[in-house]
Scaffold this active site. Sequence first.
Site, PDB file in Angstrom:
ATOM      1  N   LYS A   1      -1.327   3.458  -9.843  1.00 11.72           N
ATOM      2  CA  LYS A   1      -2.635   3.020 -10.424  1.00 11.72           C
ATOM      3  C   LYS A   1      -3.589   4.288 -10.725  1.00 11.72           C
ATOM      4  O   LYS A   1      -3.686   5.266  -9.987  1.00 11.72           O
ATOM      5  CB  LYS A   1      -3.576   1.986  -9.826  1.00 11.72           C
ATOM      6  CG  LYS A   1      -4.584   1.192 -10.394  1.00 11.72           C
ATOM      7  CD  LYS A   1      -5.243   0.147  -9.541  1.00 11.72           C
ATOM      8  CE  LYS A   1      -6.124  -0.739 -10.170  1.00 11.72           C
ATOM      9  NZ  LYS A   1      -6.600  -1.651  -9.193  1.00 11.72           N
TER      10      LYS A   1
ATOM     11  N   ASP B   1       4.021   5.516  -6.402  1.00  6.04           N
ATOM     12  CA  ASP B   1       2.921   4.446  -6.707  1.00  6.04           C
ATOM     13  C   ASP B   1       2.325   4.277  -5.410  1.00  6.04           C
ATOM     14  O   ASP B   1       2.252   5.214  -4.531  1.00  6.04           O
ATOM     15  CB  ASP B   1       3.519   3.239  -7.166  1.00  6.04           C
ATOM     16  CG  ASP B   1       4.456   2.281  -6.470  1.00  6.04           C
ATOM     17  OD1 ASP B   1       4.505   2.613  -5.190  1.00  6.04           O
ATOM     18  OD2 ASP B   1       5.335   1.998  -6.950  1.00  6.04           O
TER      19      ASP B   1
ATOM     20  N   MET C   1       4.007 -10.246  -5.632  1.00  3.90           N
ATOM     21  CA  MET C   1       2.883  -9.753  -6.532  1.00  3.90           C
ATOM     22  C   MET C   1       2.114 -11.213  -7.098  1.00  3.90           C
ATOM     23  O   MET C   1       2.021 -11.164  -8.106  1.00  3.90           O
ATOM     24  CB  MET C   1       3.421  -8.917  -7.599  1.00  3.90           C
ATOM     25  CG  MET C   1       3.932  -7.609  -7.099  1.00  3.90           C
ATOM     26  SD  MET C   1       5.048  -6.858  -8.514  1.00  3.90           S
ATOM     27  CE  MET C   1       6.373  -7.941  -8.467  1.00  3.90           C
TER      28      MET C   1
END
Length: 279
Positions: free
Chosen positions: A65, A44, A180
């Site tokens: 993403k 990622d 996050m």
Amino acid sequence: MPEDAPASEDVGTVYLVGSGPGDPGLLTVRAREVIDDADVVLHDKLPGPEILDSIPAGKCEDVGKRAGGEWTPQEYTNRRLVELAEQGKTVVRLKGGDPFVFGRGGEEAEHLAANEVPFEVVPGVTSAIGGVGVAGIPVTHRDHASSVSFVTGHEDPTKDESAVDWEALAATGGTLVVLMGVGKLPEYSQALLDAGMAPETPLALVERATWPDMRVATGTLGTAEATRDDAGIEPPAVTVIGEVAASHDRLRAFLANERVSTVDADDGDVDTGDAEGAE
């Protein structure tokens, strides 16, 4: 027998690898070995640009993403790991931090085991500890915090079925590290205030920990949203709430880390203090 069990015994091995917070110097020796030996690396965005740039593009697959702001479904990544292993390939699933700290490594391990695919876990330095540590923030301290709690900031603390007990966390008196959690900062900071945590509780936001453009902004729980917005803090970032968060301001002038920049939340300017080589 699992539904997508391997057709032969020549099954490759999958390595669930933590890349650390982003600085290639914090990549473990074992992680470097398996990355170099891998046929395919599924990654990622969080491993950090220097680490990703060190891997030949021909063996990289981005499962983070996508164009248009969409994320690769976890189900696809699970299937792809099994598919590649069944082809006899050595596969690295590369994640930021540690694969078992909000990295869904546990889900992937269970899926591999259910499909009889051998795997190895290669731990990484989690940004929840190492990432804030390079900013001069210890998650525990003999004088300030005897406990630490790690929480995901993706969950909405106002929802009825929240799995995070913010009231209990506020009562621990220890350090709270939220990963996050940039987007939901106003919600969970308010939840902690509503639970009785003092507004003057120190808070720090560490953006892109150990990356070349790492930044740190400090404030209090009561000024959390303003601290984020005035400094322009964006993901990925780690939030530290508790007395230890004030350590950054006390220590920053003596931090020799070349990648620690402190943002003055009042005007957005970067204050490097007296740290030698600080950006």
